[in-house]
Design a protein around this motif. Structure first.
Motif, PDB file in Angstrom:
ATOM      1  N   ARG A 119     -15.090   4.925 -14.147  1.00  0.00           N
ATOM      2  CA  ARG A 119     -15.742   4.958 -15.284  1.00  0.00           C
ATOM      3  C   ARG A 119     -14.784   4.805 -16.693  1.00  0.00           C
ATOM      4  O   ARG A 119     -15.244   4.466 -17.579  1.00  0.00           O
ATOM      5  CB  ARG A 119     -16.080   6.667 -15.094  1.00  0.00           C
ATOM      6  N   LYS A 120     -13.470   5.088 -16.402  1.00  0.00           N
ATOM      7  CA  LYS A 120     -12.615   4.788 -17.729  1.00  0.00           C
ATOM      8  C   LYS A 120     -12.428   3.358 -17.966  1.00  0.00           C
ATOM      9  O   LYS A 120     -12.593   2.874 -19.034  1.00  0.00           O
ATOM     10  CB  LYS A 120     -11.063   5.474 -17.383  1.00  0.00           C
ATOM     11  N   LEU A 121     -12.388   2.479 -17.077  1.00  0.00           N
ATOM     12  CA  LEU A 121     -12.769   0.935 -17.166  1.00  0.00           C
ATOM     13  C   LEU A 121     -13.876   0.663 -17.695  1.00  0.00           C
ATOM     14  O   LEU A 121     -13.926  -0.082 -18.673  1.00  0.00           O
ATOM     15  CB  LEU A 121     -12.482   0.391 -15.469  1.00  0.00           C
ATOM     16  N   LEU A 122     -14.924   1.239 -17.357  1.00  0.00           N
ATOM     17  CA  LEU A 122     -16.399   0.831 -17.989  1.00  0.00           C
ATOM     18  C   LEU A 122     -16.453   1.139 -19.408  1.00  0.00           C
ATOM     19  O   LEU A 122     -16.906   0.464 -20.173  1.00  0.00           O
ATOM     20  CB  LEU A 122     -17.276   1.608 -17.263  1.00  0.00           C
ATOM     21  N   GLU A 123     -15.822   2.504 -19.895  1.00  0.00           N
ATOM     22  CA  GLU A 123     -15.899   2.849 -21.040  1.00  0.00           C
ATOM     23  C   GLU A 123     -14.962   2.369 -21.974  1.00  0.00           C
ATOM     24  O   GLU A 123     -15.468   1.892 -22.881  1.00  0.00           O
ATOM     25  CB  GLU A 123     -15.299   4.383 -20.933  1.00  0.00           C
TER      26      GLU A 123
END
Length: 289
Positions: A142-146
């Motif tokens: 999720r952090k990568l996507l954000e």
């Protein structure tokens, strides 16, 4: 049954022809490669699965990654098309405006024609909704996507630096997370055409940015898109083992109903443990040259 055996055999012959698995049928120009991707809809970059393979079509024979690792790539690495190495052509293709590279099929690098982007778009939007509800993806994913959403296009090394994951011990979880995001088509990567010295890295962006925000024009429901992507995949494969479908997509639990509907519609024929596209029934039986 003998009739099923004959149907599968006929399908395999058609697959050999359509996938260009004979020296006389191999792809010889870059424009032929591009047309091949658009004709098939989905094309595996390397091979080793049911989809048509770029490398196999260029070689004119089936090729798949082996236990030899990168040394096995020597079979095709030196091949050239119109004076360009295959690796260079592959990189150019994934940066085109009408073709992208994803890992939606078996989590392996797959070229996707823009004719299937509207189909995938509805699926990606559904996956994004699941992300928002916290139903899929790890905290790191999720952090990568954000980060890609906020700062993309962003190169791999810059992404690692931004997330403070530059240490070698983070290699596995970082690249695994990228692969998982690609498997949902939430992000799309393409090799940097102007890399720094000794640095080969992808440039990452969201699906929406890479496909120019198709959502504004999307009309398909999620289940319709799952069905159409499954149909396009089986059509490209020509003949498949039915028990393998569940291993194709991250949303495998939603493909079973789609498969049964496609069978009931007559678009595919069950032949013992195989599924065969119905156009095989209408195709004239002929041997490959």
């Amino acid at each position: 049954m003998k009739s099923n055996d004959q149907l599968v055999k006929k399908a395999e012959e058609i697959r050999q022809r359509e996938h260009r698995l004979r020296p006389s049928l191999r792809l010889k120009t870059q424009s032929e490669i591009v047309n091949f991707v658009h004709d098939m809809g989905l094309v595996s970059a390397l091979g080793g699965n049911e989809l048509p393979s770029l490398i196999s079509a260029v070689m004119g024979k089936a090729w798949r990654p082996s236990s030899k690792g990168f040394s096995g790539w020597l079979d095709w690495w030196s091949l050239k098309i119109e004076g360009k190495q295959i690796a260079s052509i592959s990189s150019e293709i994934e940066r085109r405006d009408d073709i992208l590279a994803s890992r939606v099929f078996r989590r392996t690098k797959t070229f996707v024609s823009d004719k299937l982007w509207p189909v995938l778009d509805s699926i990606v939007r559904h996956q994004s909704e699941l992300v928002a509800k916290g139903k899929i993806l790890s905290a790191l994913e999720r952090k990568l996507l954000e980060t890609v959403e906020a700062e993309g296009p962003i190169r791999t090394d810059q992404l690692r630096k931004r997330l403070k994951l530059e240490a070698r011990e983070n290699n596995y979880k970082f690249h695994r997370s990228l692969t998982n995001l690609e498997g949902y088509a939430l992000i799309v990567g393409a090799e940097d055409p102007h890399p720094e010295k000794h640095l080969h890295a992808n440039i990452w962006q969201t699906w929406e940015k890479r496909t120019h925000n198709l959502a504004a024009h999307a009309t398909l429901s999620y289940q319709e898109s799952v069905s159409r992507l499954l149909e396009a995949s089986i059509e490209a494969c020509v003949v498949i083992r039915e028990d393998q479908i569940r291993k194709w997509f991250e949303w495998s639990s939603d493909t079973e109903a789609a498969k049964e509907n496609l069978l009931q519609s007559g678009k595919f024929r069950r032949a013992d443990s195989y599924l065969v596209t119905s156009r095989v029934l209408d195709s004239p039986h002929r041997h490959l040259s």
